[in-house]
Scaffold this active site. Structure first.
Site, PDB file in Angstrom:
ATOM      1  N   LYS A 187      95.296  47.553  52.691  1.00 24.32           N
ATOM      2  CA  LYS A 187      94.459  47.880  51.531  1.00 24.32           C
ATOM      3  C   LYS A 187      93.376  48.889  51.961  1.00 24.32           C
ATOM      4  O   LYS A 187      93.635  49.717  52.822  1.00 24.32           O
ATOM      5  CB  LYS A 187      93.886  46.614  50.905  1.00 24.32           C
TER       6      LYS A 187
ATOM      7  N   GLY B 218      94.494  37.005  48.139  1.00 27.63           N
ATOM      8  CA  GLY B 218      93.104  37.016  48.589  1.00 27.63           C
ATOM      9  C   GLY B 218      92.311  35.778  48.216  1.00 27.63           C
ATOM     10  O   GLY B 218      91.089  35.769  48.312  1.00 27.63           O
TER      11      GLY B 218
ATOM     12  N   GLU C 244     104.528  38.504  44.742  1.00 29.05           N
ATOM     13  CA  GLU C 244     103.121  38.239  45.057  1.00 29.05           C
ATOM     14  C   GLU C 244     102.447  37.630  43.832  1.00 29.05           C
ATOM     15  O   GLU C 244     101.947  38.368  42.963  1.00 29.05           O
ATOM     16  CB  GLU C 244     102.403  39.542  45.424  1.00 29.05           C
TER      17      GLU C 244
ATOM     18  N   GLU D 103      96.957  44.972  42.332  1.00 29.27           N
ATOM     19  CA  GLU D 103      95.662  45.671  42.286  1.00 29.27           C
ATOM     20  C   GLU D 103      95.804  47.027  41.614  1.00 29.27           C
ATOM     21  O   GLU D 103      94.901  47.477  40.906  1.00 29.27           O
ATOM     22  CB  GLU D 103      95.090  45.799  43.710  1.00 29.27           C
TER      23      GLU D 103
ATOM     24  N   SER E 295      97.958  35.231  50.365  1.00 24.49           N
ATOM     25  CA  SER E 295      97.353  34.266  51.290  1.00 24.49           C
ATOM     26  C   SER E 295      98.353  33.717  52.318  1.00 24.49           C
ATOM     27  O   SER E 295      98.269  32.557  52.723  1.00 24.49           O
ATOM     28  CB  SER E 295      96.685  33.122  50.518  1.00 24.49           C
TER      29      SER E 295
ATOM     30  N   ASN F 150      99.757  45.023  54.605  1.00 21.85           N
ATOM     31  CA  ASN F 150      99.094  45.886  53.629  1.00 21.85           C
ATOM     32  C   ASN F 150      97.598  45.851  53.933  1.00 21.85           C
ATOM     33  O   ASN F 150      96.921  44.885  53.599  1.00 21.85           O
ATOM     34  CB  ASN F 150      99.374  45.379  52.202  1.00 21.85           C
TER      35      ASN F 150
ATOM     36  N   HIS G  51     101.783  47.087  43.211  1.00 23.81           N
ATOM     37  CA  HIS G  51     100.870  46.025  43.648  1.00 23.81           C
ATOM     38  C   HIS G  51      99.971  45.624  42.477  1.00 23.81           C
ATOM     39  O   HIS G  51      99.542  46.472  41.693  1.00 23.81           O
ATOM     40  CB  HIS G  51     100.028  46.500  44.842  1.00 23.81           C
TER      41      HIS G  51
HETATM   42  P1  13P Z   1      96.351  38.524  51.012  1.00 24.01           P
HETATM   43  O1  13P Z   1      97.334  38.252  52.129  1.00 24.01           O
HETATM   44  O2  13P Z   1      95.023  38.980  51.499  1.00 24.01           O
HETATM   45  O3  13P Z   1      96.285  37.383  50.057  1.00 24.01           O
HETATM   46  O4  13P Z   1      96.940  39.773  50.201  1.00 24.01           O
HETATM   47  C1  13P Z   1      98.276  39.780  49.863  1.00 24.01           C
HETATM   48  C2  13P Z   1      98.609  41.119  49.352  1.00 24.01           C
HETATM   49  O5  13P Z   1      98.103  41.532  48.317  1.00 24.01           O
HETATM   50  C3  13P Z   1      99.534  41.936  50.128  1.00 24.01           C
HETATM   51  O6  13P Z   1      99.958  43.050  49.407  1.00 24.01           O
END
Ligand code: 13P
Length: 252
Positions: free
Chosen positions: A11, A175, A169, A99, A215, A9, A97
């Protein structure tokens, strides 16, 4: 046997030339490996989907979108429809997600509509679920994930559900550099599989791919993926470098 998946992903990262370089590097690296019962999915920003599907046509990965609007067409300025994704040969789409739940206030019901819209066009949703840190600390994490899964997925019939990929997740791991331990991941993945078995049947549950995200990186992927109910990963930051992403792919 259920499919293993590593999905990147991206982003909101990379300008076009950088995206092209990264996709090409990953495509070249994938040419050198044999993937057995395993799918690699790249989810770049929507602007790069066409370029990505062009490269994917001659390569060993599938392309996913990061978002979709639940209508085929219409007056929805700025949005992208599942029909448009399908026309570009997009195979997957991330839904739910954290976010998007947080910044765009996407509700269980809106996510349900997106799931239905994707399945109508045979695009596989990667449905994200996961709890916030205070929810884990107050021991509500199972209840939170249960509600997310039930409210947006469990209206589906068994055939439609079998197209869905689930991604656990935990929001506190996204992150932050703090991944769920292999025990925490396994416990929640087993719980989600049990929910699916309860709603549908054991065979459907056993065939559902459940990814871990948060992560996950080149160092911890092997340990996380070694868990019996962890079928791969949804990777954020570590999917932005070809070498590390490939290290994760080879941890499956
Ligand atoms: P990170 O791997 O940067 O923690 O993000 C995970 C994520 O949100 C994947 O959709």
């Amino acid at each position: 046997m259920r499919k293993k998946i590593v999905a990147g992903n991206w982003k909101m990262n990379k300008v076009f030339s950088e995206a092209e370089t990264l996709i090409t590097e990953i495509a070249d690296a994938l040419d050198e490996v044999e993937l057995i019962n395993t799918e690699v999915v790249l989810c770049p920003p929507a602007l790069y989907l066409e370029m990505a599907t062009d490269v994917a046509y001659e390569s060993n990965f599938k392309v996913g979108a990061q978002n979709v609007y639940p209508a085929d067409s219409g007056a929805f300025t700025g949005e992208i429809s599942p029909l448009m994704l399908k026309a570009l040969n997009v195979s997957y789409c991330i839904i739910g997600h954290s976010e998007r739940r947080k910044y765009f206030k996407e509700s269980h019901d809106f996510l349900l509509q997106k799931i239905d819209a994707l399945l109508k066009h045979d695009i596989r949703p990667i449905f994200c679920c996961g709890e916030l840190l205070p929810e884990r600390e107050s021991n509500q994490h199972f209840a939170v994930v249960k509600k997310q899964v039930e409210e947006s997925l469990f209206h589906l019939g068994v055939d439609a559900f079998s197209k869905v990929v689930v991604a656990y997740e935990p929001v506190w791991a996204i992150g932050t550099g703090v991944n769920a331990s292999k025990e925490q991941a396994q416990e929640m993945h087993a719980y989600i599989r049990q929910l699916i078995a309860g709603k549908y049947d054991v065979e459907t549950a056993e065939n559902t791919t459940i990814l871990y995200g948060g992560s996950c990186n080149g160092k911890n992927a092997l340990e996380l993926f070694s868990q019996p109910d962890v079928d791969g990963g949804l990777i954020g930051g570590a999917s932005l470098k070809a070498e590390e992403f490939m290290q994760i792919v080879s941890s499956l």
